[in-house]
Design a protein around this motif. Structure first.
Motif, PDB file in Angstrom:
ATOM      1  N   GLY A 218       0.775  -1.239   0.000  1.00 22.91           N
ATOM      2  CA  GLY A 218       0.000   0.000   0.000  1.00 22.91           C
ATOM      3  C   GLY A 218       0.802   1.283   0.000  1.00 22.91           C
ATOM      4  O   GLY A 218       0.230   2.376   0.121  1.00 22.91           O
ATOM      5  N   ILE A 219       2.113   1.219  -0.160  1.00 19.78           N
ATOM      6  CA  ILE A 219       2.937   2.430  -0.198  1.00 19.78           C
ATOM      7  C   ILE A 219       2.962   2.962  -1.628  1.00 19.78           C
ATOM      8  O   ILE A 219       3.476   2.308  -2.542  1.00 19.78           O
ATOM      9  CB  ILE A 219       4.382   2.143   0.268  1.00 19.78           C
ATOM     10  N   VAL A 220       2.390   4.146  -1.842  1.00 18.44           N
ATOM     11  CA  VAL A 220       2.335   4.755  -3.176  1.00 18.44           C
ATOM     12  C   VAL A 220       2.527   6.261  -3.040  1.00 18.44           C
ATOM     13  O   VAL A 220       2.478   6.816  -1.945  1.00 18.44           O
ATOM     14  CB  VAL A 220       0.988   4.480  -3.887  1.00 18.44           C
ATOM     15  N   THR A 221       2.715   6.923  -4.166  1.00 18.88           N
ATOM     16  CA  THR A 221       2.803   8.380  -4.182  1.00 18.88           C
ATOM     17  C   THR A 221       1.481   8.988  -4.625  1.00 18.88           C
ATOM     18  O   THR A 221       0.700   8.350  -5.345  1.00 18.88           O
ATOM     19  CB  THR A 221       3.897   8.862  -5.158  1.00 18.88           C
ATOM     20  N   GLY A 222       1.244  10.231  -4.228  1.00 22.67           N
ATOM     21  CA  GLY A 222       0.060  10.939  -4.705  1.00 22.67           C
ATOM     22  C   GLY A 222       0.106  11.178  -6.196  1.00 22.67           C
ATOM     23  O   GLY A 222      -0.931  11.209  -6.872  1.00 22.67           O
ATOM     24  N   ALA A 223       1.321  11.323  -6.740  1.00 22.28           N
ATOM     25  CA  ALA A 223       1.467  11.582  -8.173  1.00 22.28           C
ATOM     26  C   ALA A 223       0.984  10.412  -9.009  1.00 22.28           C
ATOM     27  O   ALA A 223       0.515  10.591 -10.142  1.00 22.28           O
ATOM     28  CB  ALA A 223       2.923  11.894  -8.506  1.00 22.28           C
ATOM     29  N   SER A 224       1.060   9.198  -8.466  1.00 22.39           N
ATOM     30  CA  SER A 224       0.588   8.028  -9.202  1.00 22.39           C
ATOM     31  C   SER A 224      -0.896   8.155  -9.543  1.00 22.39           C
ATOM     32  O   SER A 224      -1.316   7.923 -10.680  1.00 22.39           O
ATOM     33  CB  SER A 224       0.852   6.759  -8.379  1.00 22.39           C
ATOM     34  N   GLY A 225      -1.692   8.535  -8.560  1.00 22.94           N
ATOM     35  CA  GLY A 225      -3.120   8.716  -8.797  1.00 22.94           C
ATOM     36  C   GLY A 225      -3.402   9.840  -9.777  1.00 22.94           C
ATOM     37  O   GLY A 225      -4.292   9.733 -10.638  1.00 22.94           O
ATOM     38  N   ARG A 226      -2.662  10.949  -9.656  1.00 26.26           N
ATOM     39  CA  ARG A 226      -2.851  12.070 -10.596  1.00 26.26           C
ATOM     40  C   ARG A 226      -2.482  11.650 -12.013  1.00 26.26           C
ATOM     41  O   ARG A 226      -3.142  12.052 -12.982  1.00 26.26           O
ATOM     42  CB  ARG A 226      -2.010  13.272 -10.159  1.00 26.26           C
ATOM     43  N   ASN A 227      -1.442  10.840 -12.138  1.00 22.91           N
ATOM     44  CA  ASN A 227      -1.058  10.344 -13.460  1.00 22.91           C
ATOM     45  C   ASN A 227      -2.179   9.515 -14.075  1.00 22.91           C
ATOM     46  O   ASN A 227      -2.553   9.708 -15.236  1.00 22.91           O
ATOM     47  CB  ASN A 227       0.224   9.495 -13.359  1.00 22.91           C
ATOM     48  N   TRP A 228      -2.729   8.592 -13.293  1.00 21.94           N
ATOM     49  CA  TRP A 228      -3.780   7.726 -13.821  1.00 21.94           C
ATOM     50  C   TRP A 228      -5.026   8.525 -14.204  1.00 21.94           C
ATOM     51  O   TRP A 228      -5.650   8.262 -15.243  1.00 21.94           O
ATOM     52  CB  TRP A 228      -4.143   6.640 -12.820  1.00 21.94           C
ATOM     53  N   THR A 229      -5.367   9.508 -13.404  1.00 22.55           N
ATOM     54  CA  THR A 229      -6.507  10.364 -13.728  1.00 22.55           C
ATOM     55  C   THR A 229      -6.290  11.073 -15.059  1.00 22.55           C
ATOM     56  O   THR A 229      -7.232  11.279 -15.836  1.00 22.55           O
ATOM     57  CB  THR A 229      -6.734  11.396 -12.613  1.00 22.55           C
ATOM     58  N   SER A 230      -5.044  11.418 -15.343  1.00 23.74           N
ATOM     59  CA  SER A 230      -4.729  12.169 -16.564  1.00 23.74           C
ATOM     60  C   SER A 230      -4.814  11.319 -17.824  1.00 23.74           C
ATOM     61  O   SER A 230      -5.298  11.784 -18.855  1.00 23.74           O
ATOM     62  CB  SER A 230      -3.323  12.762 -16.456  1.00 23.74           C
ATOM     63  N   TYR A 231      -4.339  10.072 -17.768  1.00 25.08           N
ATOM     64  CA  TYR A 231      -4.264   9.298 -19.015  1.00 25.08           C
ATOM     65  C   TYR A 231      -4.847   7.897 -18.911  1.00 25.08           C
ATOM     66  O   TYR A 231      -4.734   7.103 -19.851  1.00 25.08           O
ATOM     67  CB  TYR A 231      -2.826   9.219 -19.522  1.00 25.08           C
ATOM     68  N   GLY A 232      -5.488   7.582 -17.789  1.00 24.40           N
ATOM     69  CA  GLY A 232      -6.030   6.234 -17.618  1.00 24.40           C
ATOM     70  C   GLY A 232      -7.013   5.827 -18.703  1.00 24.40           C
ATOM     71  O   GLY A 232      -7.110   4.640 -19.048  1.00 24.40           O
ATOM     72  N   SER A 233      -7.738   6.792 -19.272  1.00 22.93           N
ATOM     73  CA  SER A 233      -8.699   6.472 -20.329  1.00 22.93           C
ATOM     74  C   SER A 233      -8.017   6.020 -21.608  1.00 22.93           C
ATOM     75  O   SER A 233      -8.671   5.469 -22.504  1.00 22.93           O
ATOM     76  CB  SER A 233      -9.576   7.691 -20.624  1.00 22.93           C
ATOM     77  N   LYS A 234      -6.726   6.244 -21.710  1.00 27.25           N
ATOM     78  CA  LYS A 234      -5.958   5.840 -22.894  1.00 27.25           C
ATOM     79  C   LYS A 234      -5.263   4.497 -22.700  1.00 27.25           C
ATOM     80  O   LYS A 234      -4.515   4.038 -23.560  1.00 27.25           O
ATOM     81  CB  LYS A 234      -4.906   6.900 -23.232  1.00 27.25           C
ATOM     82  N   VAL A 235      -5.494   3.875 -21.537  1.00 26.28           N
ATOM     83  CA  VAL A 235      -4.841   2.610 -21.214  1.00 26.28           C
ATOM     84  C   VAL A 235      -5.902   1.523 -21.046  1.00 26.28           C
ATOM     85  O   VAL A 235      -6.818   1.654 -20.227  1.00 26.28           O
ATOM     86  CB  VAL A 235      -4.009   2.724 -19.918  1.00 26.28           C
ATOM     87  N   ALA A 236      -5.791   0.466 -21.826  1.00 27.25           N
ATOM     88  CA  ALA A 236      -6.675  -0.694 -21.692  1.00 27.25           C
ATOM     89  C   ALA A 236      -5.975  -1.714 -20.806  1.00 27.25           C
ATOM     90  O   ALA A 236      -4.931  -2.260 -21.189  1.00 27.25           O
ATOM     91  CB  ALA A 236      -6.977  -1.287 -23.064  1.00 27.25           C
ATOM     92  N   SER A 237      -6.528  -1.943 -19.620  1.00 27.54           N
ATOM     93  CA  SER A 237      -5.836  -2.825 -18.689  1.00 27.54           C
ATOM     94  C   SER A 237      -6.713  -3.908 -18.077  1.00 27.54           C
ATOM     95  O   SER A 237      -6.219  -4.964 -17.683  1.00 27.54           O
ATOM     96  CB  SER A 237      -5.226  -1.997 -17.552  1.00 27.54           C
ATOM     97  N   GLY A 238      -8.011  -3.647 -17.963  1.00 29.24           N
ATOM     98  CA  GLY A 238      -8.884  -4.585 -17.270  1.00 29.24           C
ATOM     99  C   GLY A 238      -8.677  -4.575 -15.772  1.00 29.24           C
ATOM    100  O   GLY A 238      -9.218  -5.419 -15.055  1.00 29.24           O
ATOM    101  N   LEU A 239      -7.899  -3.610 -15.262  1.00 36.94           N
ATOM    102  CA  LEU A 239      -7.594  -3.522 -13.841  1.00 36.94           C
ATOM    103  C   LEU A 239      -8.252  -2.288 -13.237  1.00 36.94           C
ATOM    104  O   LEU A 239      -8.427  -1.272 -13.911  1.00 36.94           O
ATOM    105  CB  LEU A 239      -6.086  -3.444 -13.617  1.00 36.94           C
TER     106      LEU A 239
END
Length: 349
Positions: free
Chosen positions: A268-289
């Motif tokens: 569970g150790i993560v950075t806040g930037a990880s979530g901001r990154n996913w919010t920015s481009y997650g719609s462009k990534v097909a992952s099923g996750l």
């Protein structure tokens, strides 16, 4: 005796995790002209968010110019300076050029940090430049609320060897030069959960100059190159896909990862930037996750002074891997492939 200085305690973020989120940056720059037509000598500019600007200076030579700076990712001043300088020089290597000169960017809370600590930061930056074989020839300093250090870096390269982040071709293989997980290690450091070995690994990875860049760029069959930094592996893969108008397939199980970072992200150790990154481009990534899945957190983890991501012809893969290993990058690995189709990143096991 006074407590030791903790540089990370003076800043709200650290390393390339300080970057403005991709979606926010895109919004800010939406109406900024990107047309380089008035400047025919400008070979690479704002078009696709490449790693550095490139200018034709004649005789087949190109000047490569970049700047990078951030707040502390570690508490030791010397290590911070080395990491920040190495990260800045990486953009020159990522274009396939060799650094020739650097200028320092120094912004420090001079009323809060001892002179000795600031001196250590400058010494660390100088050390990285000396390792790269270039002078730290000057710079600029200001009094700042938070400590910030980095470089303006200049390099030279043959025009025919300059590698952009928008030339990947269907059928190419993707190779990554360094393991990911640096942001997770930094987050663990701030929480007091990083081991001594983990810290040593973080410093080793982030101070390893991306010297394979020019040799990779000279290889026949290498089509595109970029370095993986604050937007995470998936973010920089998306930039490669978008610019190349191609579909990228990333094999998650083949991505080299720092072992302690893998254990930490699963805890569970993560950075806040990880979530901001996913919010920015997650719609462009097909992952099923789900976005909360640790694999997404790992692959969006902001890398500071991360590895080179190379797109090359299948027949060039062995030469690419051999070049990485000749420079001491033993973690370099094939992580995916490029296919025709709409710009998209697909994550597979």
């Amino acid at each position: 005796m006074s407590d030791p200085i903790r540089l990370t305690g003076f800043s709200h973020g650290g390393g390339c995790g300080c970057k403005i989120a991709p979606a926010v940056l895109e919004r800010i720059l939406a109406e900024v002209p990107k047309d380089s037509l008035p400047y025919p000598g400008l070979l690479v500019g704002l078009e696709n968010g490449d790693d550095a600007a490139v200018y034709d200076i004649g005789g087949g030579q190109a000047l490569v110019a970049t700047t990078d700076f951030f707040m502390p990712i570690v508490d030791d001043g010397f290590d911070f300076g080395r990491i920040a300088a190495t990260n800045a020089l990486s953009d020159v290597y990522a274009m396939g050029a060799r650094p020739i000169l650097a200028l320092a960017i120094l912004a420090m809370p001079v009323d809060k940090l001892p002179d000795a600590t600031i001196r250590d930061i400058v010494r660390g930056g100088l050390s990285a430049c000396q390792t790269a074989g270039i002078p730290l020839a000057g710079g600029h300093s200001i009094d700042s609320v938070e400590p910030i250090y980095g470089l303006v870096a200049l390099g030279l390269g043959r025009i025919e060897h300059i590698k952009r982040n928008d030339k990947a071709r269907p059928g190419d293989v993707l190779v990554l030069g360094k393991p990911i997980g640096v942001g997770i290690l930094s987050a663990a450091l701030k929480k007091g959960k990083l081991s001594a070995d983990g810290y040593a690994t973080m410093v080793d990875v982030t101070t390893r100059l991306n010297t394979p860049g020019p040799d990779l760029a000279a290889l026949d069959g290498v089509h595109a190159m970029t370095d993986v930094t604050g937007f995470g592996l998936l973010g920089h893969a998306w930039e490669l896909a978008r610019g190349s108008k191609a579909s990228l397939r990333i094999k998650a199980s083949q991505v080299p990862t720092i072992p302690e970072a893998l254990a930490l992200v699963q805890d569970g150790i993560v950075t806040g930037a990880s979530g901001r990154n996913w919010t920015s481009y997650g719609s462009k990534v097909a992952s099923g996750l789900e976005p909360s899945d640790w694999r997404i957190k790992l692959l969006t983890d902001p890398q500071t002074s991360g590895g080179l991501l190379v797109s090359c012809r299948f027949s060039a893969v062995n030469d690419v891997l051999a070049t990485f290993r000749d420079h001491g990058f033993t973690d370099a690995a094939i992580i995916g492939e490029v296919a025709s189709g709409p710009a998209m990143v697909t994550l597979v096991d």
